[in-house]
Design a protein around this motif. Sequence first.
Motif, PDB file in Angstrom:
ATOM      1  N   ILE A   1      62.981  69.286  86.332  1.00  0.00           N
ATOM      2  CA  ILE A   1      62.952  70.567  86.908  1.00  0.00           C
ATOM      3  C   ILE A   1      64.219  71.583  86.850  1.00  0.00           C
ATOM      4  O   ILE A   1      64.165  72.713  86.666  1.00  0.00           O
ATOM      5  N   GLY A   2      65.151  70.719  87.237  1.00  0.00           N
ATOM      6  CA  GLY A   2      66.731  71.541  87.008  1.00  0.00           C
ATOM      7  C   GLY A   2      66.918  71.920  85.769  1.00  0.00           C
ATOM      8  O   GLY A   2      67.690  73.079  85.627  1.00  0.00           O
ATOM      9  N   ILE A   3      66.590  71.206  84.604  1.00  0.00           N
ATOM     10  CA  ILE A   3      67.059  71.629  83.407  1.00  0.00           C
ATOM     11  C   ILE A   3      66.033  72.707  82.774  1.00  0.00           C
ATOM     12  O   ILE A   3      66.625  73.723  82.307  1.00  0.00           O
ATOM     13  N   LEU A   4      64.773  72.475  83.095  1.00  0.00           N
ATOM     14  CA  LEU A   4      63.837  73.452  82.458  1.00  0.00           C
ATOM     15  C   LEU A   4      63.751  74.936  83.215  1.00  0.00           C
ATOM     16  O   LEU A   4      63.852  75.779  82.608  1.00  0.00           O
ATOM     17  N   GLY A   5      64.062  74.728  84.427  1.00  0.00           N
ATOM     18  CA  GLY A   5      64.154  76.027  85.353  1.00  0.00           C
ATOM     19  C   GLY A   5      65.032  76.860  84.810  1.00  0.00           C
ATOM     20  O   GLY A   5      65.008  77.975  84.780  1.00  0.00           O
ATOM     21  N   LYS A   6      66.361  76.290  84.732  1.00  0.00           N
ATOM     22  CA  LYS A   6      67.529  77.041  84.191  1.00  0.00           C
ATOM     23  C   LYS A   6      67.233  77.651  82.936  1.00  0.00           C
ATOM     24  O   LYS A   6      67.655  78.733  82.373  1.00  0.00           O
ATOM     25  N   ALA A   7      66.662  76.678  81.970  1.00  0.00           N
ATOM     26  CA  ALA A   7      66.497  77.094  80.643  1.00  0.00           C
ATOM     27  C   ALA A   7      65.340  78.399  80.439  1.00  0.00           C
ATOM     28  O   ALA A   7      65.506  79.253  79.760  1.00  0.00           O
ATOM     29  N   TYR A   8      64.381  78.150  81.153  1.00  0.00           N
ATOM     30  CA  TYR A   8      63.147  79.167  81.362  1.00  0.00           C
ATOM     31  C   TYR A   8      63.882  80.481  81.600  1.00  0.00           C
ATOM     32  O   TYR A   8      63.570  81.480  81.390  1.00  0.00           O
ATOM     33  N   ALA A   9      64.634  80.385  82.721  1.00  0.00           N
ATOM     34  CA  ALA A   9      65.111  81.625  83.425  1.00  0.00           C
ATOM     35  C   ALA A   9      65.918  82.340  82.422  1.00  0.00           C
ATOM     36  O   ALA A   9      65.910  83.603  82.021  1.00  0.00           O
ATOM     37  N   GLU A  10      66.791  81.560  81.582  1.00  0.00           N
ATOM     38  CA  GLU A  10      67.866  82.300  80.806  1.00  0.00           C
ATOM     39  C   GLU A  10      67.091  82.940  79.601  1.00  0.00           C
ATOM     40  O   GLU A  10      67.136  83.983  78.880  1.00  0.00           O
ATOM     41  N   VAL A  11      65.706  82.149  79.175  1.00  0.00           N
ATOM     42  CA  VAL A  11      65.026  82.883  77.910  1.00  0.00           C
ATOM     43  C   VAL A  11      64.294  83.984  78.325  1.00  0.00           C
ATOM     44  O   VAL A  11      64.317  84.867  77.763  1.00  0.00           O
ATOM     45  N   LEU A  12      64.029  84.059  79.637  1.00  0.00           N
ATOM     46  CA  LEU A  12      62.945  85.046  80.196  1.00  0.00           C
ATOM     47  C   LEU A  12      64.159  86.300  80.493  1.00  0.00           C
ATOM     48  O   LEU A  12      63.595  87.526  80.025  1.00  0.00           O
ATOM     49  N   GLU A  13      65.221  86.215  80.742  1.00  0.00           N
ATOM     50  CA  GLU A  13      66.339  87.187  80.905  1.00  0.00           C
ATOM     51  C   GLU A  13      66.752  87.730  79.565  1.00  0.00           C
ATOM     52  O   GLU A  13      67.204  88.846  79.478  1.00  0.00           O
ATOM     53  N   SER A  14      66.663  86.934  78.502  1.00  0.00           N
ATOM     54  CA  SER A  14      67.062  87.663  77.315  1.00  0.00           C
ATOM     55  C   SER A  14      65.868  88.229  76.344  1.00  0.00           C
ATOM     56  O   SER A  14      66.060  88.672  75.388  1.00  0.00           O
TER      57      SER A  14
END
Length: 283
Positions: free
Chosen positions: A170-183
Amino acid sequence: MRQEALKVSPSSQPSMTKKQSKYDEYKRRRKILLKSQAYIVGLISLLALWSIWGTGFNLLSLVFGTYEILVFIFTDMFPPDLSVIGSLISPALDTLYMSYVGMVISVLVSLILGVLAANNLSPHWIVARVSRSVTAFLRSVPAVVWAIILVSGIGLGPLTGTIAIGLSGIGILGKAYAEVLESIDENQLEGVRATGANWFQVIGQAVWPQFKAGFVSWSLYKLDMNIREAAILGLVGAGGLGYYLQGSINLFQYKEAATAILMIFALILLVEYMTAKIRERII
Protein backbone atom coordinates in the motif's frame (compact mmCIF):
# COMPACT_ATOMS: atom_id res chain seq x y z
CA MET A 1 31.94 56.65 -50.14
CA ARG A 2 33.53 53.32 -49.30
CA GLN A 3 34.17 54.38 -45.69
CA GLU A 4 30.56 55.49 -45.31
CA ALA A 5 29.38 52.10 -46.63
CA LEU A 6 31.46 50.32 -44.04
CA LYS A 7 29.90 52.27 -41.22
CA VAL A 8 27.23 50.45 -39.23
CA SER A 9 23.81 51.97 -39.65
CA PRO A 10 22.21 53.36 -36.47
CA SER A 11 19.19 51.07 -36.85
CA SER A 12 21.35 47.93 -36.63
CA GLN A 13 23.07 48.96 -33.39
CA PRO A 14 20.09 48.15 -31.05
CA SER A 15 19.76 44.72 -32.66
CA MET A 16 23.45 43.98 -32.14
CA THR A 17 23.25 45.24 -28.56
CA LYS A 18 20.26 42.98 -27.87
CA LYS A 19 22.06 39.94 -29.29
CA GLN A 20 25.14 40.73 -27.22
CA SER A 21 23.06 41.06 -24.05
CA LYS A 22 21.35 37.72 -24.74
CA TYR A 23 24.71 36.06 -25.28
CA ASP A 24 26.04 37.56 -22.03
CA GLU A 25 22.95 36.33 -20.19
CA TYR A 26 23.43 32.86 -21.69
CA LYS A 27 27.07 32.79 -20.56
CA ARG A 28 26.07 33.92 -17.08
CA ARG A 29 23.39 31.21 -16.77
CA ARG A 30 25.77 28.63 -18.22
CA LYS A 31 28.41 29.57 -15.66
CA ILE A 32 25.91 29.27 -12.79
CA LEU A 33 24.73 25.88 -14.11
CA LEU A 34 28.27 24.53 -14.38
CA LYS A 35 29.08 25.76 -10.89
CA SER A 36 25.95 24.09 -9.51
CA GLN A 37 26.80 20.83 -11.27
CA ALA A 38 30.34 20.98 -9.88
CA TYR A 39 28.96 21.43 -6.35
CA ILE A 40 26.58 18.49 -6.81
CA VAL A 41 29.32 16.21 -8.19
CA GLY A 42 31.62 17.22 -5.33
CA LEU A 43 28.90 16.58 -2.74
CA ILE A 44 28.11 13.15 -4.21
CA SER A 45 31.81 12.28 -4.25
CA LEU A 46 32.22 13.30 -0.60
CA LEU A 47 29.16 11.26 0.38
CA ALA A 48 30.52 8.26 -1.51
CA LEU A 49 33.90 8.52 0.26
CA TRP A 50 32.18 8.97 3.62
CA SER A 51 29.99 5.92 2.98
CA ILE A 52 33.00 3.83 1.93
CA TRP A 53 34.80 4.83 5.13
CA GLY A 54 31.70 4.23 7.28
CA THR A 55 31.03 0.76 5.88
CA GLY A 56 34.67 -0.28 6.02
CA PHE A 57 34.54 -1.22 2.34
CA ASN A 58 37.64 -3.09 1.29
CA LEU A 59 38.20 -4.32 -2.25
CA LEU A 60 40.55 -7.11 -1.12
CA SER A 61 37.98 -8.36 1.38
CA LEU A 62 35.40 -8.39 -1.39
CA VAL A 63 37.66 -10.43 -3.68
CA PHE A 64 38.61 -13.01 -1.03
CA GLY A 65 35.03 -13.11 0.29
CA THR A 66 33.69 -13.79 -3.19
CA TYR A 67 36.07 -16.71 -3.52
CA GLU A 68 34.90 -18.20 -0.20
CA ILE A 69 31.25 -17.74 -1.22
CA LEU A 70 31.83 -19.57 -4.50
CA VAL A 71 33.58 -22.39 -2.67
CA PHE A 72 30.63 -22.71 -0.28
CA ILE A 73 28.09 -22.70 -3.11
CA PHE A 74 29.80 -25.26 -5.31
CA THR A 75 30.91 -27.60 -2.52
CA ASP A 76 28.05 -27.49 0.02
CA MET A 77 25.00 -26.44 -2.03
CA PHE A 78 25.56 -28.00 -5.44
CA PRO A 79 24.31 -30.21 -6.85
CA PRO A 80 20.84 -29.45 -5.42
CA ASP A 81 18.84 -32.26 -3.88
CA LEU A 82 16.07 -32.59 -6.47
CA SER A 83 14.39 -35.38 -4.57
CA VAL A 84 12.64 -32.82 -2.33
CA ILE A 85 10.86 -31.05 -5.18
CA GLY A 86 7.62 -32.86 -4.37
CA SER A 87 7.63 -31.45 -0.84
CA LEU A 88 8.20 -27.94 -2.24
CA ILE A 89 5.00 -27.81 -4.32
CA SER A 90 2.77 -26.81 -1.40
CA PRO A 91 5.15 -24.08 -0.08
CA ALA A 92 5.53 -22.77 -3.63
CA LEU A 93 1.76 -22.48 -4.00
CA ASP A 94 1.59 -20.70 -0.63
CA THR A 95 4.17 -18.22 -1.91
CA LEU A 96 2.08 -17.57 -5.03
CA TYR A 97 -1.10 -17.19 -2.98
CA MET A 98 0.53 -14.71 -0.61
CA SER A 99 1.99 -12.71 -3.49
CA TYR A 100 -1.24 -12.47 -5.46
CA VAL A 101 -3.63 -11.79 -2.59
CA GLY A 102 -1.16 -9.30 -1.12
CA MET A 103 -1.07 -7.49 -4.45
CA VAL A 104 -4.89 -7.37 -4.63
CA ILE A 105 -5.08 -5.88 -1.14
CA SER A 106 -2.42 -3.32 -2.02
CA VAL A 107 -4.09 -2.33 -5.29
CA LEU A 108 -7.58 -1.87 -3.82
CA VAL A 109 -6.45 0.28 -0.90
CA SER A 110 -3.78 2.13 -2.89
CA LEU A 111 -6.29 3.20 -5.54
CA ILE A 112 -8.29 5.05 -2.88
CA LEU A 113 -5.24 6.55 -1.18
CA GLY A 114 -3.62 7.41 -4.52
CA VAL A 115 -6.64 9.36 -5.75
CA LEU A 116 -6.95 11.17 -2.41
CA ALA A 117 -3.22 11.94 -2.37
CA ALA A 118 -3.09 13.35 -5.92
CA ASN A 119 -3.26 17.14 -5.74
CA ASN A 120 -5.26 17.42 -8.97
CA LEU A 121 -7.97 14.97 -7.82
CA SER A 122 -8.05 15.22 -4.03
CA PRO A 123 -11.11 17.00 -2.61
CA HIS A 124 -8.92 19.10 -0.27
CA TRP A 125 -5.23 19.70 0.27
CA ILE A 126 -5.49 18.46 3.87
CA VAL A 127 -6.90 15.15 2.62
CA ALA A 128 -3.98 14.91 0.18
CA ARG A 129 -1.43 15.51 2.94
CA VAL A 130 -3.04 12.97 5.26
CA SER A 131 -3.16 10.35 2.49
CA ARG A 132 0.48 10.94 1.63
CA SER A 133 1.41 10.65 5.31
CA VAL A 134 -0.40 7.32 5.60
CA THR A 135 1.35 5.89 2.53
CA ALA A 136 4.71 7.24 3.74
CA PHE A 137 4.26 5.54 7.11
CA LEU A 138 3.28 2.20 5.55
CA ARG A 139 6.21 2.48 3.16
CA SER A 140 8.70 3.26 5.91
CA VAL A 141 8.03 -0.06 7.69
CA PRO A 142 9.54 -3.03 5.78
CA ALA A 143 7.37 -6.04 5.07
CA VAL A 144 9.54 -8.24 7.29
CA VAL A 145 8.87 -5.92 10.25
CA TRP A 146 5.14 -6.06 9.56
CA ALA A 147 5.42 -9.84 9.52
CA ILE A 148 7.21 -9.90 12.89
CA ILE A 149 4.52 -7.68 14.38
CA LEU A 150 1.68 -9.73 12.90
CA VAL A 151 3.16 -13.06 13.97
CA SER A 152 2.76 -12.00 17.59
CA GLY A 153 -0.98 -11.50 17.10
CA ILE A 154 -2.04 -13.77 14.25
CA GLY A 155 0.53 -16.51 14.53
CA LEU A 156 2.67 -18.32 11.99
CA GLY A 157 1.43 -19.06 8.50
CA PRO A 158 0.64 -17.61 5.07
CA LEU A 159 -2.04 -15.24 6.43
CA THR A 160 0.63 -13.27 8.27
CA GLY A 161 2.76 -13.03 5.14
CA THR A 162 -0.22 -12.00 3.00
CA ILE A 163 -1.20 -9.11 5.28
CA ALA A 164 2.43 -8.00 5.67
CA ILE A 165 2.90 -7.91 1.89
CA GLY A 166 -0.38 -6.04 1.48
CA LEU A 167 0.55 -3.37 4.06
CA SER A 168 3.98 -2.70 2.62
CA GLY A 169 2.55 -2.67 -0.91
CA ILE A 170 0.00 0.00 0.00
CA GLY A 171 2.82 2.39 0.85
CA ILE A 172 4.61 1.75 -2.44
CA LEU A 173 1.63 1.66 -4.80
CA GLY A 174 -0.16 4.54 -3.08
CA LYS A 175 2.77 6.86 -3.78
CA ALA A 176 3.24 5.50 -7.31
CA TYR A 177 -0.44 5.88 -8.22
CA ALA A 178 -0.53 9.44 -6.86
CA GLU A 179 2.48 10.46 -8.93
CA VAL A 180 1.03 8.90 -12.09
CA LEU A 181 -2.28 10.69 -11.50
CA GLU A 182 -0.54 14.02 -10.98
CA SER A 183 1.32 13.66 -14.29
CA ILE A 184 -1.80 13.26 -16.47
CA ASP A 185 -2.81 15.95 -18.96
CA GLU A 186 -4.83 18.62 -17.15
CA ASN A 187 -6.36 19.87 -20.41
CA GLN A 188 -8.34 16.66 -20.80
CA LEU A 189 -9.61 17.00 -17.24
CA GLU A 190 -10.75 20.56 -17.82
CA GLY A 191 -12.33 19.63 -21.14
CA VAL A 192 -14.46 16.89 -19.59
CA ARG A 193 -15.33 19.08 -16.59
CA ALA A 194 -16.42 21.85 -18.95
CA THR A 195 -19.14 19.56 -20.31
CA GLY A 196 -20.74 19.43 -16.85
CA ALA A 197 -19.54 15.91 -16.08
CA ASN A 198 -19.60 14.76 -12.47
CA TRP A 199 -16.58 13.44 -10.57
CA PHE A 200 -17.08 9.81 -11.60
CA GLN A 201 -17.50 10.77 -15.26
CA VAL A 202 -14.28 12.78 -15.12
CA ILE A 203 -12.48 9.75 -13.68
CA GLY A 204 -13.87 7.42 -16.34
CA GLN A 205 -13.46 9.69 -19.37
CA ALA A 206 -10.35 11.74 -18.63
CA VAL A 207 -8.37 10.09 -15.84
CA TRP A 208 -8.59 6.35 -16.43
CA PRO A 209 -7.46 6.36 -20.12
CA GLN A 210 -4.28 8.17 -19.08
CA PHE A 211 -3.83 6.33 -15.80
CA LYS A 212 -4.37 2.79 -17.10
CA ALA A 213 -0.85 2.18 -18.42
CA GLY A 214 0.84 3.30 -15.21
CA PHE A 215 -1.69 1.43 -13.08
CA VAL A 216 -1.14 -1.87 -14.88
CA SER A 217 2.65 -1.51 -14.97
CA TRP A 218 3.00 -0.69 -11.28
CA SER A 219 0.52 -3.35 -10.16
CA LEU A 220 2.23 -6.12 -12.12
CA TYR A 221 5.63 -4.93 -10.97
CA LYS A 222 4.46 -5.19 -7.38
CA LEU A 223 3.31 -8.75 -8.03
CA ASP A 224 6.82 -9.55 -9.25
CA MET A 225 8.29 -7.97 -6.12
CA ASN A 226 5.90 -9.88 -3.88
CA ILE A 227 7.45 -13.20 -4.89
CA ARG A 228 10.78 -12.03 -3.51
CA GLU A 229 9.18 -10.56 -0.40
CA ALA A 230 7.18 -13.72 0.27
CA ALA A 231 10.40 -15.74 0.21
CA ILE A 232 12.00 -13.41 2.76
CA LEU A 233 8.91 -13.33 5.00
CA GLY A 234 9.04 -17.11 5.30
CA LEU A 235 12.27 -16.68 7.25
CA VAL A 236 10.27 -15.09 10.11
CA GLY A 237 7.55 -17.74 10.09
CA ALA A 238 5.17 -16.38 7.46
CA GLY A 239 5.03 -19.62 5.50
CA GLY A 240 5.86 -20.39 1.89
CA LEU A 241 9.19 -21.33 0.40
CA GLY A 242 11.02 -19.00 2.74
CA TYR A 243 9.89 -21.00 5.75
CA TYR A 244 11.13 -24.22 4.15
CA LEU A 245 14.38 -22.47 3.21
CA GLN A 246 14.93 -21.37 6.80
CA GLY A 247 14.35 -24.89 8.11
CA SER A 248 16.83 -26.36 5.63
CA ILE A 249 19.51 -23.84 6.54
CA ASN A 250 18.99 -24.35 10.28
CA LEU A 251 19.44 -28.11 9.79
CA PHE A 252 22.52 -27.52 7.56
CA GLN A 253 20.71 -29.17 4.64
CA TYR A 254 22.25 -26.81 2.11
CA LYS A 255 21.48 -28.97 -0.92
CA GLU A 256 17.78 -28.85 -0.04
CA ALA A 257 18.12 -25.09 0.49
CA ALA A 258 19.62 -24.81 -2.99
CA THR A 259 16.58 -26.59 -4.42
CA ALA A 260 14.27 -24.15 -2.62
CA ILE A 261 16.27 -21.22 -4.03
CA LEU A 262 15.97 -22.65 -7.53
CA MET A 263 12.22 -23.04 -6.98
CA ILE A 264 11.97 -19.36 -5.98
CA PHE A 265 13.94 -18.44 -9.11
CA ALA A 266 11.56 -20.50 -11.25
CA LEU A 267 8.54 -18.77 -9.68
CA ILE A 268 10.04 -15.35 -10.41
CA LEU A 269 10.63 -16.28 -14.04
CA LEU A 270 7.09 -17.65 -14.34
CA VAL A 271 5.51 -14.53 -12.85
CA GLU A 272 7.70 -12.28 -14.98
CA TYR A 273 6.63 -14.12 -18.13
CA MET A 274 2.96 -13.96 -17.17
CA THR A 275 3.08 -10.26 -16.27
CA ALA A 276 4.83 -9.45 -19.57
CA LYS A 277 2.06 -11.20 -21.52
CA ILE A 278 -0.66 -9.47 -19.48
CA ARG A 279 1.02 -6.10 -20.01
CA GLU A 280 1.17 -6.68 -23.77
CA ARG A 281 -2.54 -7.47 -23.98
CA ILE A 282 -3.82 -4.73 -21.67
CA ILE A 283 -1.52 -1.83 -22.51
